[in-house]
Scaffold this motif. Structure first.
Motif, PDB file in Angstrom:
ATOM      1  N   LEU A  10       4.803   9.261   3.061  1.00  0.00           N
ATOM      2  CA  LEU A  10       4.172   8.753   4.426  1.00  0.00           C
ATOM      3  C   LEU A  10       5.612   8.321   5.023  1.00  0.00           C
ATOM      4  CD1 LEU A  10       1.245   6.508   3.624  1.00  0.00           C
ATOM      5  CD2 LEU A  10       1.435   9.054   4.593  1.00  0.00           C
ATOM      6  N   LYS A  41       4.009  12.585  -5.278  1.00  0.00           N
ATOM      7  CA  LYS A  41       3.132  11.753  -4.195  1.00  0.00           C
ATOM      8  C   LYS A  41       3.450  12.223  -3.045  1.00  0.00           C
ATOM      9  CE  LYS A  41       1.154   8.046  -4.292  1.00  0.00           C
ATOM     10  NZ  LYS A  41      -0.053   7.395  -4.702  1.00  0.00           N
ATOM     11  N   ASP A  48      -5.218   3.681   4.976  1.00  0.00           N
ATOM     12  CA  ASP A  48      -4.529   4.508   5.490  1.00  0.00           C
ATOM     13  C   ASP A  48      -2.994   4.619   5.307  1.00  0.00           C
ATOM     14  OD1 ASP A  48      -6.673   5.620   6.872  1.00  0.00           O
ATOM     15  OD2 ASP A  48      -6.634   4.446   8.731  1.00  0.00           O
ATOM     16  N   GLN A  49      -2.524   3.527   5.124  1.00  0.00           N
ATOM     17  CA  GLN A  49      -1.098   3.352   4.635  1.00  0.00           C
ATOM     18  C   GLN A  49      -0.902   3.720   3.268  1.00  0.00           C
ATOM     19  OE1 GLN A  49       0.333  -0.231   6.068  1.00  0.00           O
ATOM     20  NE2 GLN A  49       0.171   0.245   8.088  1.00  0.00           N
ATOM     21  N   MET A  50      -1.710   4.236   2.560  1.00  0.00           N
ATOM     22  CA  MET A  50      -1.755   4.802   1.089  1.00  0.00           C
ATOM     23  C   MET A  50      -1.534   6.154   1.091  1.00  0.00           C
ATOM     24  SD  MET A  50      -4.229   2.577  -0.995  1.00  0.00           S
ATOM     25  CE  MET A  50      -3.861   3.364  -2.686  1.00  0.00           C
ATOM     26  N   PRO A  51      -0.194   6.676   0.473  1.00  0.00           N
ATOM     27  CA  PRO A  51       0.067   8.116   0.449  1.00  0.00           C
ATOM     28  C   PRO A  51      -0.956   8.813  -0.583  1.00  0.00           C
ATOM     29  CG  PRO A  51       1.730   7.039  -0.697  1.00  0.00           C
ATOM     30  CD  PRO A  51       0.698   5.965  -0.267  1.00  0.00           C
ATOM     31  N   ASN A  52      -1.279   9.955  -0.416  1.00  0.00           N
ATOM     32  CA  ASN A  52      -1.985  10.708  -1.178  1.00  0.00           C
ATOM     33  C   ASN A  52      -1.485  11.060  -2.549  1.00  0.00           C
ATOM     34  OD1 ASN A  52      -4.644  10.983  -0.027  1.00  0.00           O
ATOM     35  ND2 ASN A  52      -3.998  12.091   1.567  1.00  0.00           N
ATOM     36  N   PRO A  90       0.806  -1.183   0.087  1.00  0.00           N
ATOM     37  CA  PRO A  90       0.159  -0.179  -0.023  1.00  0.00           C
ATOM     38  C   PRO A  90       0.901   1.172   0.150  1.00  0.00           C
ATOM     39  CG  PRO A  90      -0.001  -1.174   2.217  1.00  0.00           C
ATOM     40  CD  PRO A  90       0.572  -2.128   1.109  1.00  0.00           C
ATOM     41  N   LYS A  91       2.090   1.065   0.593  1.00  0.00           N
ATOM     42  CA  LYS A  91       2.793   2.376   0.829  1.00  0.00           C
ATOM     43  C   LYS A  91       3.440   3.006  -0.741  1.00  0.00           C
ATOM     44  CE  LYS A  91       3.991   2.020   5.396  1.00  0.00           C
ATOM     45  NZ  LYS A  91       4.607   2.173   6.545  1.00  0.00           N
ATOM     46  N   HIS A  92       3.248   1.880  -1.564  1.00  0.00           N
ATOM     47  CA  HIS A  92       3.777   2.344  -2.827  1.00  0.00           C
ATOM     48  C   HIS A  92       2.757   2.670  -4.063  1.00  0.00           C
ATOM     49  CE1 HIS A  92       7.849  -0.063  -1.957  1.00  0.00           C
ATOM     50  NE2 HIS A  92       7.696   0.831  -1.078  1.00  0.00           N
ATOM     51  N   ALA A  93       1.422   2.349  -3.654  1.00  0.00           N
ATOM     52  CA  ALA A  93       0.283   2.207  -4.408  1.00  0.00           C
ATOM     53  C   ALA A  93      -0.465   3.344  -4.757  1.00  0.00           C
ATOM     54  CB  ALA A  93      -0.591   1.121  -4.079  1.00  0.00           C
ATOM     55  N   ASP A  94      -0.870   3.774  -5.816  1.00  0.00           N
ATOM     56  CA  ASP A  94      -1.978   4.585  -6.061  1.00  0.00           C
ATOM     57  C   ASP A  94      -3.305   4.504  -6.025  1.00  0.00           C
ATOM     58  OD1 ASP A  94       0.481   6.753  -7.014  1.00  0.00           O
ATOM     59  OD2 ASP A  94       0.758   4.976  -8.415  1.00  0.00           O
ATOM     60  N   LEU A 103      -5.332  -0.591   5.305  1.00  0.00           N
ATOM     61  CA  LEU A 103      -4.354  -0.752   3.997  1.00  0.00           C
ATOM     62  C   LEU A 103      -4.829   0.899   3.387  1.00  0.00           C
ATOM     63  CD1 LEU A 103      -4.912  -3.995   2.514  1.00  0.00           C
ATOM     64  CD2 LEU A 103      -2.945  -3.122   3.310  1.00  0.00           C
ATOM     65  N   LYS A 142      -4.585   9.433  -3.879  1.00  0.00           N
ATOM     66  CA  LYS A 142      -4.971   7.816  -3.988  1.00  0.00           C
ATOM     67  C   LYS A 142      -6.402   7.640  -4.321  1.00  0.00           C
ATOM     68  CE  LYS A 142      -5.778   7.692   1.160  1.00  0.00           C
ATOM     69  NZ  LYS A 142      -4.768   7.165   2.391  1.00  0.00           N
TER      70      LYS A 142
END
Lengths: 116, 358, 651, 146, 290
Positions: free
Chosen positions: E58, E55, D75-79, D50-54, D73, D81
């Motif tokens: 985090l 992006k 929450d762990q994605m960066p904006n 999730p940390k790498h995904a869009d 999951l 998204k």
């Protein structure tokens, strides 16, 4: 109707042990909610043949685990306990009632009395 | 000794489905495994009591989307057995056709995922490319790629005419050519052998006692295949279960890979022998009594128990899927292996968590 | 300044004064007096060593012979020492000690009264060139700082042990005496004198290792004793053979002997063997590992600046004498082998002090390998490594000692996330490790030079040596990186910051040494120019480095410390200063989506939705690099190499 | 920001989470990656973290246990998204609407940008959905200041 | 160095990330073709990079980010030194420092996958460090200097003298490119038992930095391979490109293997080959005399 042997709780472990010695293995156990009683059908594989053992227990009555005789009964018994709230004691792998159901899932959902 | 304890799943790149293993490793050697399941549990058995019994075919097909036809057909079988319905021979043959196509696509899918789990990306792609051919056949015969909805109580929903049959034959020939190139890679490739031979050994005696079914059992040298009980049209067809001794991931992989060939032959036989006649009979009345049916699904023995009470609603439907049986054997395979072997060993039982948790 | 004190006074201050100060501490016993006494005498020692440096730089090597009376005194003390060792062997019923001390007690009179003619005289008795001065600086300054550090450490140590009667005076007696003995050892030109000081260091280390007097300490001290006595016995035997071959017992005369035959090489090989035992080379590494039971300042002293350095000093000192022989090649292979295998074994250790011990043995192996390669570049590398290793290793030992006193463990696993709890101490520890590990710090300068030296086909065996060095460098990387990784592993959202209990003396001494390690690395070019190149040339080697500005140019490569320092500082410091993180950017680590936010530290949901804390233990690859599996093999291989080394003398 | 916006459209990385579906949509999603459909043509990668995904691609209905996993999951994605509900069950609960352990569609737990109906969804529909998601993604701004 | 050469070196340094990105694009395209797919456009890595750059980031721990910058900047230092034809040993030492930064970055957050990746990354360094150092030594044996300038002054191609060393370098290249069978600590594609290993906890801009660093690394190692045929340089470049494609083919015909296997191969085959090569040179007498 399914051909089956009807046993009492006390006879069950002995018969299971006997079956296991004849190279049978547990395939599944089906629990039926009969209202004030549960009927548990233990299905055993012996080669390709199916042997069924029927046990009736009252609500709240304790059902001894057979997972110590054959480990792969553990998941089956955990599931039965969760689905029907049957008091199965001493399961070899104990999920503490949290195998399939989460904390806020309905308790004993398979009971007929429960309309969900 | 320094230990690492961490969750492997529920969301994890090598697991297509949600299951969690709580792994404890020491220098990457797995010393303790605890399975955490229930991430995919829906409650299908209860829902089956709430739907009218013919509708449950659709529900049962969605126990598992990979081998969905076999689930649907097995449900039909158990109801037919309870109600004592004899379905037409053409329907029996067609059910075998779709069952075996399902098995082919399921195994190809799995072989691809296994290749992916040990980092062999191009092989994953090749397997899935070949699989598209099988899906094409499923699509032209049933209209759907993965969930066919072709079985109904009393027979099947769609027919395969001459024209279709010949185009199926053409597609399958193409498939066969591709598959003949892929199979030797699984059997002989050096790097694959390094990653699978001797990994996750399930000894022959333990395999039976712990309840393993399907290729997991046959990979440990047991000649147990529910199709040999001769349900449906299998009694008329000529085939032999694939059995391999060894009990390691390699044996299980080879079992499944060769079963693709067996299924291919079965499909060919079905197309050759397809009897003429009706494809379904009309069903009257409501199920009453009890019945158990065991069929062979790609992952192993599928067990359906149904109890009717003379109304449109079933009293109880019990589904036991092969993965449910294979989890305990899996747990005995994992301790002592390396972390890098975990995905391979987990994949080697071909887990279908959606099936197992219903 | 250097002229104010006479040479005699300087030598007396450096060699005799420590013994006097040591005796004084033993007599007064009172911690309140010991502390200023120790600080004062150490300060004098440090100043004297610097004065000696200035003196030698100004007017060249010093040759000095004290009166005959001193010779007799040394001889008498020799016998006293041997008698004491025999007594220890007798009371502890240790046959090896009895045999080895007995052998010396027989051989020494044989040498003195039977073989040596009564007119035999070694001249000069003391010969102080730049190599000796560099050693004296290391001993006095680093060793001195370690002793100052020990002042507070021992107070806490005894408080921790809850001793009702202090034994600090005994401790400091041996510690300070040790420095005197080491200075004497590096000044000695007469092998008889060298032998005496050698035995004194053996005695001091024996007492320091057993200081805590528990069963393990006593057992390990005895082991250290017999292994060092083995070296002593080889030394005496070597002297006998040497006299018979060349009628001299002066080290400097060995260099001038020119053609070397087996008769002369055998005693030299024996002396090198003596050096190996003292430097705890495989298969004698166990005494150094056992020495870890002693209070940390002891380990620091034994490992970084004194004891073990005496071993490599001897091997290095004799390098010109065996230059160009098969013995030299054998020493190079042996050193490279030790360098490689001990750093491999270090990977599997989770006891911080054992990692340091293996690392010490490993680095000493590298120095010995350089001595064996015996080219201009290699000798320069060896000298540089002695200096840089001493500083960095002292830092690491002291830091680990302090950490151990804070967290009550020396297990690397327990140091997880230590930067959050003890930022200053762990910062110094990490910096210390970085100076051991990365360019452009001094130890890496030494490694760079030594790989270059080994790459030149100095013998047909060079591929083996350079191969071992390359693997050793990589394995060295492994254990330091793992350790640093453990210390910096933190949880961002749950910092349990602790106030570090301050011990002013301990912290300042460590800080001084860390600063020293960095400053020396930055000024490596002047260091090479002023100290190492002249030291080499007095040993008879050619200049190894051209210094162009701040760069160091060898015949085959270019070391550019300043640009590298600037680049690396910027690369790490700028992000550290500039990166800003907002509170809402923080997320828990990836745990497959099963994070349990209610846990302390990373926690995940497991069976029946219960929270389970993540554990992130380190890897030690016990199966591959394990001490238990490897020790017997490497000891066997090392013994084989030693046999080859001795056999090679006759070829 | 032109370059970055353009790149965003050209490089959607997805993370796939299978909530509680029947696997039918999951395998179709995987089929998208394989030679016949080959979504990597459009820069789509199944990145698995999730940390790498869009784009979070979810199949299957939410149940009591996986709801918090899905939320974590997300929450762990960066904006910026986007979330795609793939399949009828993920959209509404579908055939499992009357199962006791099913909460319903994934919009009960996370905000959904694109609903893709179908049981099982066809790969073409998934690709179409990703394109829709990209449009939405482009409207979103990163939460970064400036 | 003349000012012209200086300018050339500077230009090469500036071009390095572009070349690295393009090579990665070619990698993805070619891999896709080998897998029977069409694959992304060649410029895809740049799209990925800029997307990640835009992006949000985090953060699990702040230190994590610092080390990512350290990883990039130190790798850049190594590449810079390479194009300025500095000492090969020092370049590899700096590269090792940079690699250690990545490891420290992964260690600096108490997360299991990160740590597992870091430990495997350490093992990878253990596997390729000796190969690189020894390869530099082998080059030295022929050219008589560790300076890269010496390779050009040598005047002859090195490959005919150092064929075994060349083979060993391929192992190091495979590890550095994170390709099968050596993609054990963090592969370019996901689907790995330790998620993305050392990369797992990075996101957004800092993941972009790591991608960029990876491009620099590829250029550096391929540059080193080019040195094996430095005169004329274009042959060397062709060889480097050929080797790059060879790595892709190997990646596509093999499974990911395990660290023990990797260590065995790189130590036995890698180091063994280079040492054998040195012995050959020594026996042939064609080494530099002291």
């Amino acid at each position: 109707m399914l051909s089956s042997e009807i046993l009492s709780i006390a006879e069950l472990p002995e018969r299971v042990e006997q079956l296991l010695q004849e190279d049978a293995r547990i395939a599944m156990a089906t629990c039926l909610d009969l209202g004030d009683q549960f009927e548990v059908i233990y299905h055993f594989n012996k080669g390709l043949e199916l042997i069924n053992l029927r046990v009736r227990i009252d609500r709240g009555e304790e059902l001894p685990s057979i997972s110590h005789l054959t480990l792969n009964a553990a998941l089956i018994e955990n599931e039965m306990r969760e689905f029907f709230g049957i008091n199965i004691t001493d399961i070899a792998i104990d999920f503490k009632g949290g195998m399939l159901l989460a904390g806020n899932s309905p308790k004993a959902p398979m009971l007929k009395s429960l309309k969900i | 000794m320094a230990r690492v304890t961490f969750p492997f799943g529920p969301q994890h790149p090598v697991l297509p489905e949600a299951i969690q293993f709580q792994l404890t490793c020491e220098d990457e050697k797995v010393v303790e495994v605890l399975p955490v399941i229930g991430y995919m549990h829906r409650g299908i058995e209860k829902a089956a009591e709430k739907n009218p019994f013919p509708d449950n075919v659709f529900l049962c097909e969605r126990v598992c989307g990979i081998c969905s036809f076999i689930h649907g057909a097995t449900y039909c079988q158990v109801i037919e057995k309870m109600m004592d319905i004899q379905i037409p021979p053409r329907a029996e043959y067609l059910r075998v056709l779709w069952s075996e196509l399902s098995r082919m696509h399921s195994h190809l899918l799995w072989l691809g995922l296994l290749a992916d789990s040990f980092g062999f990306e191009s092989l994953f792609m090749q397997c899935w490319r070949a699989r598209e051919k099988v899906l094409d056949v499923l699509e032209i015969t049933s209209g759907q790629r993965v969930i066919q909805s072709a079985a109904v109580i009393g027979g099947v929903r769609r027919d395969v005419n001459e024209e279709l049959s010949s185009s199926i034959g053409a597609i399958l020939s193409e498939f066969k050519r591709e598959w003949d190139a892929i199979l030797p890679v699984f059997e002989k490739d050096y790097t694959i052998r390094i990653r699978t031979v001797g990994k996750g050994i399930l000894p022959q005696d333990k395999a039976w006692k712990l309840g393993a079914v399907g290729p997991t059992l046959r990979g440990s040298g047991w000649d147990v295949d529910m199709r040999t009980t001769g349900y449906g049209a299998y009694s008329d067809l000529d085939f032999a279960p694939v059995v391999k001794s060894g009990g390691d991931s390699y044996a299980r992989m080879i079992c499944r890979a060769r079963e693709v060939g067996t299924s291919y032959e079965l499909v060919r036989q079905v197309l050759g022998k397809l009897p003429s006649g009706e494809i379904a009979v009309k069903v009257n009345g409501f199920p009453n009594g009890e019945a158990v049916v065991c069929t062979e699904q790609p992952r192993g023995e599928l067990f359906y128990y149904a109890k009717g009470n003379g109304t449109a609603y079933l009293e109880r439907l019990k589904i036991r899927t092969p993965t449910f049986q294979n989890i305990v054997p899996l747990l005995t395979m994992l301790p002592g292996c390396e972390l890098a072997d975990v995905p391979v060993i987990v994949m080697s039982i071909d887990p279908c968590i959606a099936c197992a948790e219903r | 300044m250097g002229l104010i004190m006479g040479v005699e006074t300087l030598i007396a201050v450096l060699v005799i004064m420590p013994f006097a100060a040591a005796l004084l501490t033993l007599v007064v016993k009172d911690a309140r007096i010991i502390k200023p006494l120790v600080i004062a005498s150490i300060s004098v020692l440090m100043v004297a060593s610097v004065l000696l440096l200035i003196r030698v730089l100004e007017s060249g090597p010093i040759a000095f012979s004290p009166g005959n009376l001193w010779d007799i005194l040394i001889l008498v003390l020799d016998f006293v020492l041997l008698a004491y060792f025999l007594y220890i062997g007798f009371t502890s019923r240790h046959p090896l000690i009895l045999t080895l001390a007995g052998a010396q007690a027989v051989m020494l009179p044989v040498l003195k009264f039977y073989i040596l003619p009564s007119t035999a005289k070694v001249d000069p008795v003391l010969y102080i060139d730049l190599l000796s001065v560099i050693m004296a600086l290391v001993i006095s300054i680093i060793g001195g700082l370690i002793i100052i550090y020990a002042l507070d450490y021992m107070r806490d140590h005894e408080a921790h042990l809850k001793l009702d009667k202090t034994r600090q005076h005994i401790f400091f007696f041996f510690m300070i005496a040790f420095l005197g003995a080491m200075n004497g050892l590096v000044f000695a030109n007469s092998l008889l004198w060298l032998f005496f000081f050698w035995e004194v260091t053996t005695l001091c280390s024996f007492h320091l290792i057993r200081h805590d007097l528990n069963a393990e300490a006593i057992r390990n001290a005895l082991r250290a004793l017999w292994m060092n006595l083995l070296g002593g016995a080889a030394l005496v035997l070597g002297m006998i053979l040497l006299w018979q071959a060349s009628e001299t017992l002066a080290i400097q005369q060995l260099m001038g002997l020119g053609t070397v035959g087996a008769a002369l090489l055998l005693p030299i090989a024996l002396f090198c063997f003596t050096g190996f035992t003292k430097a705890a080379q495989v298969p004698f590494q166990s005494w150094l590992l056992g020495a870890m039971v002693a209070p940390t300042p002891v380990s620091a002293l034994l490992h970084s600046s004194t004891m073990v350095k005496a071993g490599v000093y001897l091997v290095l000192r004799l390098a010109p004498a065996y230059e160009g022989t098969q013995l030299s090649v054998a020493i190079a292979i042996f050193g490279a082998f030790v360098f490689m295998v001990t750093s491999v074994v270090a990977i599997s250790q989770n006891n911080a002090k054992r990692v340091l011990a293996y690392s010490t043995v490993s680095n000493l192996g590298l120095i010995i390998c350089c001595a064996g390669i015996n080219s201009d570049l290699a000798i320069a590398a060896a000298i540089a490594l002695i200096v840089f290793h001493a500083v960095s290793k002292a830092v690491l030992f002291l830091v680990v000692g302090s950490i151990e006193q804070r967290i009550e463990s020396r297990d690397i696993e327990d140091m997880e996330g230590l930067v959050a709890k003890l930022p200053l101490l762990s910062g110094m520890a990490i910096l210390g490790m970085v100076t051991m590990l990365f360019v452009p710090f001094g130890v890496l300068f030494g490694k760079w030079a030594s790989i270059q030296a080994a790459a030149v086909p100095f013998s047909a065996w060079f591929p083996l040596v350079v191969g071992l060095l390359a693997i050793g460098s990589a394995t060295t990387m492994v254990y330091w990186t793992k350790w640093i990784g453990r210390m910096i592993s933190v949880v961002s959202f749950n910092r349990d910051a602790k106030v570090e209990p301050k011990s002013f003396l301990s912290y300042t001494t460590i800080l001084l040494m860390v600063a020293g390690a960095v400053v020396l690395s930055v000024f490596v070019a002047p260091l090479v120019n002023i100290l190492i190149t002249p030291a080499e040339s007095t040993m008879g080697y050619a200049k190894a480095f051209e210094t162009a500005g701040w760069h160091l140019r060898s015949d085959w490569g270019l070391f550019t410390p300043w640009p590298l320092f600037i680049a690396i500082t910027l690369a790490l410091l700028l992000p550290a200063l500039l990166i800003r993180v907002r509170g809402d950017q923080y997320r828990e680590p990836y745990l497959c989506g099963a994070n349990d936010p209610s846990g302390v530290g990373p926690t995940f949901h497991s069976i029946a939705d219960q929270g389970v804390a993540v554990r992130t233990g380190g890897a030690y690859w016990e199966a591959l690099f394990g001490e238990r599996g490897l020790t017997n093999w490497i000891n066997g291989a090392a013994l084989l190499l030693l046999v080859v080394l001795f056999v090679g003398v006759f070829v | 920001m032109g370059l970055i916006n353009k790149s965003r459209v050209k490089s959607p990385w997805i993370v796939h989470y299978c909530c509680g579906g029947c696997n039918g949509c999951d395998i179709e999603l995987l089929a998208c990656l394989t030679p016949l459909y080959d979504v990597e043509r459009f820069g789509i990668l199944n990145i698995g973290n999730p940390k790498h995904a869009d784009i979070l691609v979810v199949t299957g209905p939410v149940n009591h246990r996986n709801a918090r996993v899905l939320r974590t999951l997300y929450d762990q994605m960066p904006n910026p998204k986007a979330v795609m509900a793939v399949g009828t069950c993920a959209s509404s609960g579908g055939v499992f609407h009357n199962c006791y352990n099913v909460l319903g569609g994934i919009d009960k737990v996370v905000p959904v940008d694109v609903y893709i109906p179908g049981c099982a969804v066809r790969p073409e529909a998934i690709i179409d959905g990703v394109v829709l998601a990209l449009d939405k993604l482009n409207l979103k701004k990163s939460t970064k200041v400036g | 160095m003349s000012s012209g050469e200086l300018g050339l070196a500077m230009a090469a340094f500036m071009l390095a990330p572009v070349v690295g990105g393009l090579l990665t694009g070619i990698d993805r395209k070619l891999s896709a073709r080998m897998q029977g797919r069409i694959g992304p456009p060649i410029l895809q890595p740049f799209y990925d990079f800029f997307k990640l750059w835009g992006k949000d980031t985090l953060v699990t721990t702040r230190e994590n980010l610092i080390w990512a910058w350290g990883y990039l900047l130190l790798t850049m230092v190594a590449v810079f030194m390479f194009f300025f034809q500095q000492d090969l040993l020092i370049i590899f030492f700096v590269l090792a420092f940079a690699g250690a930064c990545l490891i420290f970055g992964a260690f600096s957050v108490r997360a299991p996958y990160s740590h597992l990746g870091a430990h495997r990354e350490i093992l990878q360094m253990l596997a390729y460090e000796p190969i690189l150092l020894l390869a530099a030594v082998a080059v030295f044996l022929k050219t008589g200097t560790f300076m890269i300038t010496g390779v050009f002054e040598f005047g002859e191609p090195l490959l005919p003298y150092l064929p075994l060393t060349f083979v060993a370098i391929l192992i190091a290249l495979g590890i550095k490119m994170r390709k099968s069978p050596f993609d054990i600590s963090a592969c370019e594609h996901a689907h790995q038992e330790i998620v993305r290993g050392v990369y797992t906890e990075y996101s957004g801009r800092h993941l972009a930095l790591i991608t960029l660093t990876h491009w620099f690394e590829i250029v550096l190692i391929l540059g080193f391979i080019t040195l094996f045929w430095a005169q004329p340089l274009w042959i060397g470049l062709l060889i480097a490109l050929g080797v790059f494609v060879l790595e892709l083919i190997i990646d596509n015909i093999s499974a990911r293997l395990k660290w023990s296997w990797m260590l065995g191969v790189s130590w036995v085959v890698g180091i063994g080959f280079i040492i054998a090569n040195m012995v050959l040179i020594y026996c042939a007498g064609g080494f530099i005399r002291v």
